[in-house]
Design a protein around this motif. Structure first.
Motif, PDB file in Angstrom:
ATOM      1  N   ALA A   2       0.835  -1.206   0.000  1.00 51.52           N
ATOM      2  CA  ALA A   2       0.000   0.000   0.000  1.00 51.52           C
ATOM      3  C   ALA A   2       0.869   1.254   0.000  1.00 51.52           C
ATOM      4  O   ALA A   2       1.983   1.258   0.541  1.00 51.52           O
ATOM      5  CB  ALA A   2      -0.910   0.006   1.222  1.00 51.52           C
ATOM      6  N   LEU A   3       0.340   2.286  -0.637  1.00 52.34           N
ATOM      7  CA  LEU A   3       0.960   3.618  -0.614  1.00 52.34           C
ATOM      8  C   LEU A   3      -0.082   4.573  -0.048  1.00 52.34           C
ATOM      9  O   LEU A   3      -1.203   4.645  -0.563  1.00 52.34           O
ATOM     10  CB  LEU A   3       1.357   4.041  -2.039  1.00 52.34           C
ATOM     11  N   ILE A   4       0.286   5.268   1.030  1.00 51.12           N
ATOM     12  CA  ILE A   4      -0.655   6.210   1.654  1.00 51.12           C
ATOM     13  C   ILE A   4      -0.083   7.614   1.491  1.00 51.12           C
ATOM     14  O   ILE A   4       0.990   7.923   2.023  1.00 51.12           O
ATOM     15  CB  ILE A   4      -0.849   5.871   3.146  1.00 51.12           C
ATOM     16  N   ILE A   5      -0.763   8.441   0.715  1.00 51.85           N
ATOM     17  CA  ILE A   5      -0.286   9.799   0.467  1.00 51.85           C
ATOM     18  C   ILE A   5      -1.063  10.741   1.385  1.00 51.85           C
ATOM     19  O   ILE A   5      -2.276  10.908   1.250  1.00 51.85           O
ATOM     20  CB  ILE A   5      -0.487  10.187  -1.019  1.00 51.85           C
ATOM     21  N   CYS A   6      -0.343  11.323   2.347  1.00 48.76           N
ATOM     22  CA  CYS A   6      -0.998  12.228   3.304  1.00 48.76           C
ATOM     23  C   CYS A   6      -1.011  13.630   2.720  1.00 48.76           C
ATOM     24  O   CYS A   6       0.035  14.240   2.498  1.00 48.76           O
ATOM     25  CB  CYS A   6      -0.244  12.241   4.623  1.00 48.76           C
ATOM     26  N   SER A   7      -2.200  14.124   2.502  1.00 47.79           N
ATOM     27  CA  SER A   7      -2.367  15.398   1.831  1.00 47.79           C
ATOM     28  C   SER A   7      -3.017  16.416   2.769  1.00 47.79           C
ATOM     29  O   SER A   7      -3.214  16.139   3.957  1.00 47.79           O
ATOM     30  CB  SER A   7      -3.267  15.120   0.615  1.00 47.79           C
TER      31      SER A   7
ATOM     32  N   THR B 101      -2.800  22.304  -5.100  1.00 49.97           N
ATOM     33  CA  THR B 101      -3.681  22.839  -4.059  1.00 49.97           C
ATOM     34  C   THR B 101      -2.900  23.323  -2.844  1.00 49.97           C
ATOM     35  O   THR B 101      -3.425  24.025  -2.020  1.00 49.97           O
ATOM     36  CB  THR B 101      -4.672  21.756  -3.566  1.00 49.97           C
ATOM     37  N   SER B 102      -1.644  22.949  -2.733  1.00 51.71           N
ATOM     38  CA  SER B 102      -0.891  23.315  -1.545  1.00 51.71           C
ATOM     39  C   SER B 102       0.071  24.463  -1.852  1.00 51.71           C
ATOM     40  O   SER B 102       0.752  24.469  -2.862  1.00 51.71           O
ATOM     41  CB  SER B 102      -0.091  22.102  -1.050  1.00 51.71           C
TER      42      SER B 102
ATOM     43  N   VAL C  10      -5.197  10.621   1.529  1.00 50.23           N
ATOM     44  CA  VAL C  10      -5.945  10.875   2.767  1.00 50.23           C
ATOM     45  C   VAL C  10      -5.546  12.242   3.323  1.00 50.23           C
ATOM     46  O   VAL C  10      -4.512  12.807   2.942  1.00 50.23           O
ATOM     47  CB  VAL C  10      -5.653   9.787   3.829  1.00 50.23           C
ATOM     48  N   ASN C  11      -6.345  12.737   4.249  1.00 48.24           N
ATOM     49  CA  ASN C  11      -6.035  14.018   4.878  1.00 48.24           C
ATOM     50  C   ASN C  11      -5.110  13.786   6.072  1.00 48.24           C
ATOM     51  O   ASN C  11      -5.508  13.183   7.074  1.00 48.24           O
ATOM     52  CB  ASN C  11      -7.342  14.683   5.338  1.00 48.24           C
ATOM     53  N   GLY C  12      -3.880  14.266   5.955  1.00 49.78           N
ATOM     54  CA  GLY C  12      -2.896  14.055   7.019  1.00 49.78           C
ATOM     55  C   GLY C  12      -3.063  15.018   8.173  1.00 49.78           C
ATOM     56  O   GLY C  12      -2.392  14.885   9.198  1.00 49.78           O
TER      57      GLY C  12
END
Ligand code: GLU
Length: 367
Positions: free
Chosen positions: A162-167, A204-205, A232-234
């Motif tokens: 899995a890859l979890i990108i905290c955005s 967006t950042s 996901v929202n970090g």
């Protein structure tokens, strides 16, 4: 979503989470991410962290704010990287290791394999690898440019599940949520196509270099290697509890049912082409057993590449056929393609071996 199936996870954390106000690092948002990492490891899941934030963390050390040129940015990265590593290190009671990479490292097959071996050795010994782009040494043509794509390349190299990108947003919306009140969060994406990219829009950042576009690119790279990918929202601690409960708090990009083989994936998504071979329009692109590209079929050799470099194979009409590892340098290929005496060129090739070996071809699906 079944966490008990995860053996290895890559977590990408963006600059806005590490240095939210560009005034050095803050552990404010990192605490819940660190706790998540600790709990994953306690459950036997190996974790690799891809952390941005060196430039954002280092910028407060430099008074110049108007003309931030490349050299100054690199200096910020060099200074901020130590602060960023120290901040992460303080949050764990197990060892961490810093790995700084450029695209130049990842696209070289030998260096790529060496990076992969190092990651595995660290993980096998309980050390948490913390990876960032080596911003201080990169030049335009050597850099990945954003840590979203870097995290996907790392996830593929580490054979992650899995890859979890905290955005800084909850996931992928059908429209830009900052400008559309009726934007709807997509909980699941099964196919990444132009419609999905259109939803991503621009960045967006204000702190990092990535945006939704680079996150979707990362998801495309990772899912094609069979890796479940999440945006996901970090910033919200509940995100990580939800993940630990085996639920999806953001957008889940489903992996391809038939993932690409490791070396084909590397050639398609990590290696960048150093030149191109233009071939006849009637060139057979099926690469059936035994078929060899002959110098007769070469129309043009573009760029300057060495033996072992990745090149693009395309037809004269522009159709992209494949990425491949060249067994010949561009000089040698130009030489044999230019020979008036075709018999000589054929014999030369027979003696020297195939221009491209079948095992080193990655056929491009979107032609
Ligand atoms: N490597 C950059 C840094 O550490 C971040 C790149 C990104 O934000 O994607 O500042």
């Amino acid at each position: 979503m079944d966490l008990s199936q995860w053996k290895r996870v890559v977590i990408k954390v963006g600059s806005a989470l590490i240095a939210p106000h560009r005034k050095g690092c803050s552990s404010h948002y990192l605490l819940s991410i660190a706790q998540f990492i600790v709990r994953l490891r306690a459950n036997g899941v190996q974790v690799v962290l891809v952390s941005s934030g060196s430039v954002a963390a280092g910028s407060h050390l430099f008074p110049e704010t108007e003309n931030v040129n490349i050299a100054l940015k690199k200096a910020m990265a060099a200074a901020g990287q130590t602060e960023m590593m120290a901040t992460w290190d303080r949050l764990f009671d197990f060892p961490t290791a810093q790995i700084l990479l450029t695209h130049g490292d990842l696209r070289d097959r030998e260096r790529y394999v060496s990076i992969r071996d190092t990651i595995f050795s660290l993980l096998d010994n309980g050390v948490l690898p913390i990876i960032n782009e080596n911003d201080t040494v990169t030049t335009d043509d050597l850099k990945v440019g954003d840590n979203d794509n870097l995290s996907a390349m790392v996830a593929a190299s580490a054979d992650a599940d899995a890859l979890i990108i905290c955005s800084d947003v909850d996931g992928l919306y059908d429209k830009n949520p900052n400008t559309h009140d009726d934007a709807v969060l997509l909980p699941e994406v099964t196919t990444i196509d132009s419609r999905i990219f259109a939803m991503g829009g621009g960045a967006t950042s204000a702190v990092g270099t990535g945006g939704m576009k680079t996150k979707i690119e990362a998801a495309e790279k990772a899912t094609s290697h069979g890796i479940d990918t999440f945006i996901v929202n970090g910033f919200t601690a509940t995100t990580f509890n939800t993940l630990l409960e085996g639920k999806n708090p953001g957008t889940h990009f489903r992996p391809y049912a038939k993932p690409m083989q490791e070396h084909v994936h590397w050639m398609t998504h990590t290696a960048s082409e150093q030149g191109e071979l233009v071939v006849d329009n009637d060139f057979d692109t099926t690469f059936v057993d035994g078929q060899q590209l002959t110098s007769d079929e070469i129309v043009e050799v573009n760029g300057s590449f060495a033996v072992g470099d990745t090149i693009l194979l395309r037809k004269d009409d522009g159709t992209r056929i494949a990425k491949a590892r060249s067994n010949y340098s561009s000089c040698l290929l130009s030489f044999i393609a230019d020979q008036e005496d075709r018999e000589f060129a054929g014999e030369f090739q027979n003696k020297t071996g195939p221009i491209i070996s079948k095992k080193n071809i990655a056929v491009l699906e979107k032609q």
